[in-house]
Design a protein around this motif. Sequence first.
Motif, PDB file in Angstrom:
ATOM      1  N   ASP A   1       4.639   3.262  10.637  1.00  0.00           N
ATOM      2  CA  ASP A   1       3.751   3.878  11.934  1.00  0.00           C
ATOM      3  C   ASP A   1       2.573   4.346  11.855  1.00  0.00           C
ATOM      4  O   ASP A   1       2.209   5.337  11.018  1.00  0.00           O
ATOM      5  CB  ASP A   1       4.845   5.155  12.400  1.00  0.00           C
ATOM      6  N   PRO A   2       1.596   3.630  12.483  1.00  0.00           N
ATOM      7  CA  PRO A   2       0.235   4.105  12.236  1.00  0.00           C
ATOM      8  C   PRO A   2      -0.248   5.465  12.451  1.00  0.00           C
ATOM      9  O   PRO A   2      -0.931   6.106  11.889  1.00  0.00           O
ATOM     10  CB  PRO A   2      -0.574   3.074  13.243  1.00  0.00           C
ATOM     11  N   ALA A   3       0.592   5.969  13.543  1.00  0.00           N
ATOM     12  CA  ALA A   3       0.431   7.350  13.617  1.00  0.00           C
ATOM     13  C   ALA A   3       0.972   8.544  12.829  1.00  0.00           C
ATOM     14  O   ALA A   3       0.271   9.772  12.386  1.00  0.00           O
ATOM     15  CB  ALA A   3       1.066   7.956  15.096  1.00  0.00           C
ATOM     16  N   ALA A   4       1.901   8.146  11.680  1.00  0.00           N
ATOM     17  CA  ALA A   4       2.254   8.732  11.022  1.00  0.00           C
ATOM     18  C   ALA A   4       2.897   7.990   9.833  1.00  0.00           C
ATOM     19  O   ALA A   4       4.204   7.949   9.522  1.00  0.00           O
ATOM     20  CB  ALA A   4       3.436   9.807  11.373  1.00  0.00           C
ATOM     21  N   PRO A   5       1.984   7.347   8.913  1.00  0.00           N
ATOM     22  CA  PRO A   5       2.432   6.352   7.968  1.00  0.00           C
ATOM     23  C   PRO A   5       3.110   7.322   6.763  1.00  0.00           C
ATOM     24  O   PRO A   5       2.763   8.442   6.545  1.00  0.00           O
ATOM     25  CB  PRO A   5       0.977   5.848   7.414  1.00  0.00           C
ATOM     26  N   ASP A   6       4.141   6.575   6.347  1.00  0.00           N
ATOM     27  CA  ASP A   6       4.798   7.219   4.993  1.00  0.00           C
ATOM     28  C   ASP A   6       3.886   7.055   3.903  1.00  0.00           C
ATOM     29  O   ASP A   6       3.021   6.347   3.504  1.00  0.00           O
ATOM     30  CB  ASP A   6       5.934   6.290   4.707  1.00  0.00           C
ATOM     31  N   PRO A   7       3.553   8.302   3.368  1.00  0.00           N
ATOM     32  CA  PRO A   7       2.852   8.620   2.171  1.00  0.00           C
ATOM     33  C   PRO A   7       3.007   7.934   1.016  1.00  0.00           C
ATOM     34  O   PRO A   7       2.263   7.531  -0.080  1.00  0.00           O
ATOM     35  CB  PRO A   7       2.520  10.185   2.019  1.00  0.00           C
ATOM     36  N   ALA A   8       4.462   7.525   0.804  1.00  0.00           N
ATOM     37  CA  ALA A   8       4.903   6.999  -0.368  1.00  0.00           C
ATOM     38  C   ALA A   8       5.244   5.540  -0.162  1.00  0.00           C
ATOM     39  O   ALA A   8       6.130   4.676  -0.888  1.00  0.00           O
ATOM     40  CB  ALA A   8       6.245   7.672  -0.646  1.00  0.00           C
ATOM     41  N   CYS A   9       4.603   5.006   1.032  1.00  0.00           N
ATOM     42  CA  CYS A   9       5.086   3.540   1.220  1.00  0.00           C
ATOM     43  C   CYS A   9       4.477   2.633   0.141  1.00  0.00           C
ATOM     44  O   CYS A   9       3.361   2.844  -0.324  1.00  0.00           O
ATOM     45  CB  CYS A   9       4.396   3.242   2.636  1.00  0.00           C
ATOM     46  N   PRO A  10       5.286   1.883  -0.413  1.00  0.00           N
ATOM     47  CA  PRO A  10       4.814   0.861  -1.663  1.00  0.00           C
ATOM     48  C   PRO A  10       3.605  -0.186  -1.102  1.00  0.00           C
ATOM     49  O   PRO A  10       2.726  -0.455  -1.973  1.00  0.00           O
ATOM     50  CB  PRO A  10       6.036  -0.110  -1.669  1.00  0.00           C
ATOM     51  N   ASP A  11       3.485  -0.385   0.219  1.00  0.00           N
ATOM     52  CA  ASP A  11       2.137  -1.191   0.644  1.00  0.00           C
ATOM     53  C   ASP A  11       1.131  -0.003   1.044  1.00  0.00           C
ATOM     54  O   ASP A  11       0.022  -0.654   1.335  1.00  0.00           O
ATOM     55  CB  ASP A  11       2.493  -1.792   1.741  1.00  0.00           C
ATOM     56  N   GLY A  12       1.197   1.021   0.854  1.00  0.00           N
ATOM     57  CA  GLY A  12       0.024   2.233   1.079  1.00  0.00           C
ATOM     58  C   GLY A  12      -0.793   2.384  -0.052  1.00  0.00           C
ATOM     59  O   GLY A  12      -0.613   1.698  -0.991  1.00  0.00           O
ATOM     60  N   PRO A  13      -1.751   3.593   0.066  1.00  0.00           N
ATOM     61  CA  PRO A  13      -1.580   4.346   1.223  1.00  0.00           C
ATOM     62  C   PRO A  13      -2.366   3.743   2.503  1.00  0.00           C
ATOM     63  O   PRO A  13      -3.299   2.860   2.122  1.00  0.00           O
ATOM     64  CB  PRO A  13      -2.241   5.562   0.699  1.00  0.00           C
ATOM     65  N   HIS A  14      -1.968   4.175   3.686  1.00  0.00           N
ATOM     66  CA  HIS A  14      -2.647   3.506   4.826  1.00  0.00           C
ATOM     67  C   HIS A  14      -3.674   4.529   5.599  1.00  0.00           C
ATOM     68  O   HIS A  14      -3.210   5.678   5.450  1.00  0.00           O
ATOM     69  CB  HIS A  14      -1.420   3.210   5.802  1.00  0.00           C
TER      70      HIS A  14
END
Length: 693
Positions: A67-80
């Motif tokens: 979610d762009p409004a609350a991206p997952d800080p641990a997202c493997p494709d992140g950080p966003h």
Amino acid sequence: MIATYPFSAVVGLDDLKLALVLNAVSPRVGGVLVRGEKGTAKSTIVRALAAQLPPVEAVTGCRFACDPAAPDPACPDGPHEPGEQRLRRPAALVELPVGASEDRLVGALDVERALTEGVKAFQPGLLAAAHRGVLYVDEVNLLHDHLVDLLLDAAALGTCYVERETVSVRHAARFLLVGTMNPEEGELRPQLLDRFGLTVEVRASRDPGERAEVVRRRLAFEAGPEEFAGRWAAEESALAGRIARARDRLPGVRLPDARLRQIATVCAAFEVDGLRADLVTASAAMAHAAWQGRQVVTTDDVRAAARLSLPHRRRRDPFDAPGLDEELLERLLEETSGPDDPDDPDGPNGPNGPDGPGDGGPVGGGPDGLGPGDGGSSGESAGLGSETSREDAGSRPQGVDGQAAGTAEAGPQAVDGPAGSRPAAPAGRPAGAAEPYRVPLLQVPGLGEGAAGRRSRARSAHGRVTGARRPRGRLHGLHLTATILAAAPHQRTRGRTGPGLLLRADDLREVVREGREGNLVLFVVDASGSMAARRRMTAVKTAVLSLLLDAYQRRDKVGLVTFRGTAAEVVLPPTSSVEAGAARLRSLPTGGRTPLAAGLAKAADVLRVERVRDPARRPLLVLVTDGRATAGGDVERAAGLLDGTASVVVDCESGPVRLGLAVRLAARLRARLLPLDALSDLGSAVRDYRKAV
């Protein structure tokens, strides 16, 4: 793109509609398990719901739908970053096939990139694709148990953890989980049933007018999907808007302490295990209040939630049918509603009482009781919790003969064996069965490769590592050590000059594991007059019921052949539903002569057909007889048809003078022999088995 059948156009199925909507409003409810006979639009309505979910915004290029409004800080494709480009798309509908692997479900190391590019990359699975959407599992009861465990863990936690093959990944996995199943094809274990938030029993309407309307709408849809969907567009748009408004309202819904105590009292009175039922009922009641436009949970919300969250949690025995005593539920709700006061929303002066303003009244006029016009304070009054989608049952678990589990059976019965004896059953009335007991482990010798289960040794995708081999098709489970050992001798000839290992496709080795498989357990039961005359049929039925329970726990297919009079009959063709076997056993009549040869021949026919249908599943024959043969056919010749089949003979002969006919038959079949009396004595049976092997 072919239009999806509209959710609003589905006729009836009010409980199922309500359960799906509550999960759409609040994913915390924990998903829906839809139990029902074939051809009841289970798949149709699930696919239709996905189209009604609000669209989601996701970070462009993120494989985990952050979610762009609350991206997952641990997202493997992140950080966003907050300003990253975003896209708006429909909520995902992901279908998990029955034959899916663990890699496909949770994801795994991208072996191709690791070997060709030298990078450690993660390939997401279906749980990542379903994030913020719907994950639909058709025939969930046929899914391997370990996959169901992974699936339900992710649904409960909202997070998928992947720890395998040097990959350590955590990503968000919040989705609406819907599983459908036909109980005739086998049940889920009670532990897995408990992990689904709500459950609904679905069966086709018996009203001719309603059935005709179902056919009329379906034919119209197939004749012109786009035109049919267009006629329901207004109702669909209004439904989607109502779901979105309920989602927005949900954070402000209040659960008063009086309603919370009411939920706890109901769950305790129904003797459900653990506290998951309380949590799910509370979440569902809050979602129901939001759906009805209320800010405070009422008794009606608790009632609607309990009717969907408790029936399957009362099922402790695989032969117990899910159900809820609604009279008891109403009594409990009435006793715990408390005195009326100005702060009680159920009271006459409260916002939902007869003199209060209310905010959950009609807001439109849907065609089938679920459209935007649904009003009222409960699922039933709104047309969302009635008709034929439930199976009423008593408040106590029922045994195989319809009695409370653990109680002595009513009426005169025959019990012969360790439990003592009682008068024989009257002529023409099938003997009942007593409480089932634990039985020793019966296995097929050797090493199989059948479907995962818990009975016989087998090569499987799960279990302890026993070796490595060249891949057969797509690589599943890289054996790193064996791969390195295969490639190491060739490094000089391949021109290796620096660090790193030069690999080729033929160097790859996959893990060989040994686990357990499920078998086809075919029961061949003597139902002749000699069994009834010697007052053994109750003990025999209890023994077979105990073996059926064991087959259920070990994930076997079961079949039942009986012989009496002049012929043998396939009472239950091989199936994964041991409940069907218990039902056939309950009504099994006895009497007549003993056509043993016919029973053996019929068993051989059944096994021959099953070898063609499912060649990897190894059979185990369980013959329950006293060895007598008083009707036609050559027993020796019939036994020869079963050569090579793993067999067990349960010897039912009793009395001071024994002919030993079952002993001779077991020797001819090269079968393990178990006396009926010893079968109920687990310690004795296990000791005998250890001596035999």
